[in-house]
Scaffold this motif. Structure first.
Motif, PDB file in Angstrom:
ATOM      1  N   LEU A 137       0.825  -1.204   0.000  1.00  0.00           N
ATOM      2  CA  LEU A 137       0.000   0.000   0.000  1.00  0.00           C
ATOM      3  C   LEU A 137       0.860   1.256   0.000  1.00  0.00           C
ATOM      4  N   LEU A 138       1.901   1.270   0.828  1.00  0.00           N
ATOM      5  CA  LEU A 138       2.740   2.461   0.909  1.00  0.00           C
ATOM      6  C   LEU A 138       3.605   2.641  -0.336  1.00  0.00           C
ATOM      7  N   GLY A 139       3.716   1.579  -1.149  1.00  0.00           N
ATOM      8  CA  GLY A 139       4.473   1.688  -2.395  1.00  0.00           C
ATOM      9  C   GLY A 139       3.596   1.953  -3.602  1.00  0.00           C
ATOM     10  N   ALA A 140       2.290   2.166  -3.378  1.00  0.00           N
ATOM     11  CA  ALA A 140       1.360   2.364  -4.491  1.00  0.00           C
ATOM     12  C   ALA A 140       1.425   3.782  -5.025  1.00  0.00           C
ATOM     13  N   ASP A 141       1.137   3.922  -6.318  1.00  0.00           N
ATOM     14  CA  ASP A 141       0.960   5.251  -6.916  1.00  0.00           C
ATOM     15  C   ASP A 141      -0.467   5.739  -6.729  1.00  0.00           C
ATOM     16  N   THR A 177     -11.006   6.865   8.312  1.00  0.00           N
ATOM     17  CA  THR A 177     -10.249   6.867   9.567  1.00  0.00           C
ATOM     18  C   THR A 177      -9.514   5.557   9.826  1.00  0.00           C
ATOM     19  N   ALA A 178      -9.660   4.562   8.948  1.00  0.00           N
ATOM     20  CA  ALA A 178      -8.930   3.300   9.126  1.00  0.00           C
ATOM     21  C   ALA A 178      -7.431   3.601   9.179  1.00  0.00           C
ATOM     22  N   PRO A 179      -6.704   3.056  10.159  1.00  0.00           N
ATOM     23  CA  PRO A 179      -5.298   3.449  10.368  1.00  0.00           C
ATOM     24  C   PRO A 179      -4.427   3.359   9.125  1.00  0.00           C
ATOM     25  N   LEU A 180      -4.544   2.281   8.347  1.00  0.00           N
ATOM     26  CA  LEU A 180      -3.693   2.145   7.170  1.00  0.00           C
ATOM     27  C   LEU A 180      -4.073   3.162   6.092  1.00  0.00           C
ATOM     28  N   VAL A 181      -5.350   3.482   5.990  1.00  0.00           N
ATOM     29  CA  VAL A 181      -5.788   4.518   5.043  1.00  0.00           C
ATOM     30  C   VAL A 181      -5.222   5.871   5.456  1.00  0.00           C
ATOM     31  N   VAL A 182      -5.280   6.170   6.741  1.00  0.00           N
ATOM     32  CA  VAL A 182      -4.730   7.429   7.251  1.00  0.00           C
ATOM     33  C   VAL A 182      -3.233   7.511   6.959  1.00  0.00           C
ATOM     34  N   GLU A 183      -2.530   6.397   7.166  1.00  0.00           N
ATOM     35  CA  GLU A 183      -1.082   6.371   6.933  1.00  0.00           C
ATOM     36  C   GLU A 183      -0.763   6.605   5.456  1.00  0.00           C
ATOM     37  N   CYS A 184      -1.527   5.977   4.570  1.00  0.00           N
ATOM     38  CA  CYS A 184      -1.275   6.144   3.135  1.00  0.00           C
ATOM     39  C   CYS A 184      -1.595   7.569   2.677  1.00  0.00           C
ATOM     40  N   ALA A 185      -2.668   8.135   3.213  1.00  0.00           N
ATOM     41  CA  ALA A 185      -3.014   9.508   2.860  1.00  0.00           C
ATOM     42  C   ALA A 185      -1.937  10.475   3.336  1.00  0.00           C
ATOM     43  N   ALA A 227       1.110   9.839   3.572  1.00  0.00           N
ATOM     44  CA  ALA A 227       2.267   9.649   2.694  1.00  0.00           C
ATOM     45  C   ALA A 227       2.066  10.293   1.325  1.00  0.00           C
ATOM     46  N   GLY A 228       0.899  10.899   1.098  1.00  0.00           N
ATOM     47  CA  GLY A 228       0.651  11.595  -0.158  1.00  0.00           C
ATOM     48  C   GLY A 228       0.155  10.718  -1.286  1.00  0.00           C
ATOM     49  N   ILE A 229      -0.272   9.501  -0.977  1.00  0.00           N
ATOM     50  CA  ILE A 229      -0.781   8.601  -2.013  1.00  0.00           C
ATOM     51  C   ILE A 229      -2.242   8.963  -2.304  1.00  0.00           C
ATOM     52  N   PRO A 230      -2.598   9.237  -3.549  1.00  0.00           N
ATOM     53  CA  PRO A 230      -3.998   9.550  -3.872  1.00  0.00           C
ATOM     54  C   PRO A 230      -4.912   8.369  -3.539  1.00  0.00           C
ATOM     55  N   ILE A 231      -5.973   8.629  -2.785  1.00  0.00           N
ATOM     56  CA  ILE A 231      -6.945   7.598  -2.421  1.00  0.00           C
ATOM     57  C   ILE A 231      -8.256   7.955  -3.106  1.00  0.00           C
ATOM     58  N   LEU A 232      -8.700   7.078  -4.001  1.00  0.00           N
ATOM     59  CA  LEU A 232      -9.806   7.369  -4.896  1.00  0.00           C
ATOM     60  C   LEU A 232     -10.963   6.406  -4.696  1.00  0.00           C
ATOM     61  N   SER A 233     -12.119   6.809  -5.159  1.00  0.00           N
ATOM     62  CA  SER A 233     -13.223   5.862  -5.309  1.00  0.00           C
ATOM     63  C   SER A 233     -13.142   5.236  -6.696  1.00  0.00           C
ATOM     64  N   GLU A 234     -13.755   4.084  -6.833  1.00  0.00           N
ATOM     65  CA  GLU A 234     -13.814   3.419  -8.138  1.00  0.00           C
ATOM     66  C   GLU A 234     -14.506   4.294  -9.177  1.00  0.00           C
ATOM     67  N   ILE A 235     -15.527   5.041  -8.759  1.00  0.00           N
ATOM     68  CA  ILE A 235     -16.252   5.918  -9.681  1.00  0.00           C
ATOM     69  C   ILE A 235     -15.334   7.028 -10.191  1.00  0.00           C
ATOM     70  N   GLU A 236     -14.567   7.643  -9.292  1.00  0.00           N
ATOM     71  CA  GLU A 236     -13.618   8.681  -9.692  1.00  0.00           C
ATOM     72  C   GLU A 236     -12.625   8.139 -10.719  1.00  0.00           C
ATOM     73  N   PHE A 237     -12.062   6.976 -10.430  1.00  0.00           N
ATOM     74  CA  PHE A 237     -11.071   6.357 -11.311  1.00  0.00           C
ATOM     75  C   PHE A 237     -11.668   6.082 -12.689  1.00  0.00           C
ATOM     76  N   ALA A 238     -12.855   5.502 -12.725  1.00  0.00           N
ATOM     77  CA  ALA A 238     -13.495   5.199 -14.006  1.00  0.00           C
ATOM     78  C   ALA A 238     -13.790   6.466 -14.796  1.00  0.00           C
ATOM     79  N   GLY A 239     -14.195   7.530 -14.084  1.00  0.00           N
ATOM     80  CA  GLY A 239     -14.526   8.774 -14.757  1.00  0.00           C
ATOM     81  C   GLY A 239     -13.352   9.418 -15.466  1.00  0.00           C
ATOM     82  N   TRP A 240     -12.134   9.067 -15.070  1.00  0.00           N
ATOM     83  CA  TRP A 240     -10.955   9.603 -15.738  1.00  0.00           C
ATOM     84  C   TRP A 240     -10.832   9.133 -17.188  1.00  0.00           C
ATOM     85  N   PHE A 241     -11.486   8.017 -17.528  1.00  0.00           N
ATOM     86  CA  PHE A 241     -11.216   7.375 -18.819  1.00  0.00           C
ATOM     87  C   PHE A 241     -12.470   7.195 -19.664  1.00  0.00           C
ATOM     88  N   THR A 242     -13.446   8.077 -19.481  1.00  0.00           N
ATOM     89  CA  THR A 242     -14.640   8.056 -20.320  1.00  0.00           C
ATOM     90  C   THR A 242     -15.201   9.463 -20.429  1.00  0.00           C
TER      91      THR A 242
END
Length: 456
Positions: free
Chosen positions: A68-72, A83-91, A93-108
């Motif tokens: 997770l910490l190595g993800a783009d 508020t989940a601890p690992l989500v907080v830690e990744c955020a 660290a500056g890793i973009p945390i997205l919803s599936e809808i947001e991600f899909a919207g980038w490519f249509t």
């Protein structure tokens, strides 16, 4: 749309191996990303098979922190709190945390009709989809119903998508734009997720308007006080199309004194008698108005929209007739997972009612339904692991109340309490996760018990 080439070789971690997560993984793999799907539990084998068929890496029973910490990019299941601890830690660290809808919207660049609200989302989404599909448009169904948007963008693209969005999904949406945004209502729900502050919950719902332009539309119930309050505090460029259950200045849809539902859009005016609508009840009047307004923006014939509003079949688990036992009707409203949804169900009752409540309480305030309970309910059957809050609130407010801890125990109590001509209403007010895997599981087990006991 984002440049697909920018995604090649990027590392994507998807948290949650359900429909949403697998769809995101499929799109990521198609874009040439290095994908890992990570689930803390044990996913449905069908989703594991879908990943294996496409050669997508996955893990279950926990998350590998270094991955997770190595993800783009991280795509998070809506059910995982920020508020989940690992989500907080990744955020952090500056890793973009997205919803599936947001991600899909980038490519249509397809048109997006996005529907949210505390109650009525699924019905309105399915009704809107039904109208557009019957009108011959190339339309997909996504969000909390149908296949994930990302899966469809990757493998089965459509010109238009009708998307049901929860506040959880909207939390991690940033650049996504709804061409048509619909907010049906805002009433207390998921208060435990929003620090028991309605303003935080309402703000999450209103994220559906972000990025809209003057070419886009905002459809909403103009009589909802929380929606009205939010509108006063925002600046939206979208064209507003409010609906109301009475003639009102500025309304694009309303019900007149003759029970005719009117739709008044620029260059497109039509109406339909309320008794012609396939969906009955006050809440479904609003759902039909919202769907009718949305459909009116897509160059369909008035006759076709009317026909679709007349022949639509009700949603499973929403005021669904389940059967009759010794003259008492049993109604499955398992989808009522908050107090306001149960209010609408009780409002539609016309016979003495035995009400089944209970489940995982989300910070509910039951005082909203107290007047209807006193007026219409002859007995309450509490069905949950811990019914103390319900028992404390309702014990003095109904003639009889029962404390049950399984579907069969609750059904035994209902059979004992119900008389010919009564209605037994499963409208729990609560989430299902204490005794059941989902509200669908709860509703289906209720229906199965009714069928077995009625001999059907």
């Amino acid at each position: 749309m984002k440049d697909i080439k920018e995604m090649e070789g990027r590392r994507l971690v998807v948290l949650g191996c359900g429909e949403s997560g697998v769809g995101a993984a499929i799109l990521g793999r198609k874009l040439g990303m290095e994908v890992l799907v990570s689930d803390f539990g044990h996913p449905d084998p069908k989703y594991i098979s879908q990943l294996d068929e496409r050669g997508i890496a996955h893990e279950e029973g926990g998350h590998t922190r270094s991955a997770l910490l190595g993800a783009d990019y991280i795509i998070k299941s809506p059910g995982i709190p920020p508020t989940a601890p690992l989500v907080v830690e990744c955020a952090a660290a500056g890793i973009p945390i997205l919803s599936e809808i947001e991600f899909a919207g980038w490519f249509t660049d397809s048109k997006m009709i996005c529907i949210t609200g505390s109650n009525g989302k699924t019905t309105t989404t399915l009704l809107t989809y039904h109208i557009l599909r019957d009108g011959g448009l190339d339309v997909g169904l996504a969000g909390n119903v149908g296949f994930s948007l990302a899966r469809q963008v990757a493998e089965e693209p459509h010109d238009i998508y009708v998307i049901e969005l929860s506040s959880f999904q909207l939390e991690n949406m940033y650049e996504f734009k709804a061409n048509v945004a619909v907010i049906l209502n805002i009433t207390p729900d998921h208060m435990d997720r929003y620090d028991h502050k309605m303003e935080l919950y309402a703000a999450a719902k209103f994220r559906i308007l972000q990025n809209q332009t003057p070419d886009d539309y905002f459809i909403y119930w103009m009589d909802d006080p929380l929606i009205a309050e939010q509108i006063r505090n925002i600046q939206s460029e979208a064209r507003m199309l409010p609906f109301a259950d009475h003639p009102a200045e500025g309304a694009a849809s309303w019900l007149d004194e003759r029970d005719i539902v009117h739709f008044d859009l620029p260059g497109f005016v039509w109406d339909i008698p309320r008794d012609k609508l396939s969906l009955k009840g006050r809440h479904n009047l609003y759902n039909s108005m919202a769907a009718g307004l949305s459909a009116s923006l897509f160059d369909l014939r008035k006759e076709q929209i009317r026909a679709s509003l007349e022949d639509f079949e009700a949603v499973e688990h929403r005021l669904e007739y389940a059967g009759t036992i010794r003259g008492a009707k049993y109604i499955n409203d398992s989808k009522a997972t908050n107090v306001n949804s149960t209010w609408y169900a009780l409002d539609s009752m016309t016979t003495p009612t035995i009400l089944i409540l209970g489940g995982k309480d989300k910070g509910n305030d039951y005082s909203e339904i107290e007047p209807l309970v006193r007026e219409k309910v002859k007995a309450i059957v509490c069905m949950g692991v811990d019914n103390n809050k319900l028992l404390d609130f309702f014990t003095t407010k109904v003639p009889q109340i029962r404390d049950c801890h399984s579907i069969e125990e609750a059904m035994d109590a209902c059979e004992e309490l119900a008389e010919e001509g009564d209605t037994v209403l499963l409208s729990p007010c609560c989430a299902s996760f204490d005794l059941f895997t989902s509200y669908e599981d709860r509703g289906r087990r209720f229906k199965e018990s009714v069928r077995r006991r009625s001999g059907d």
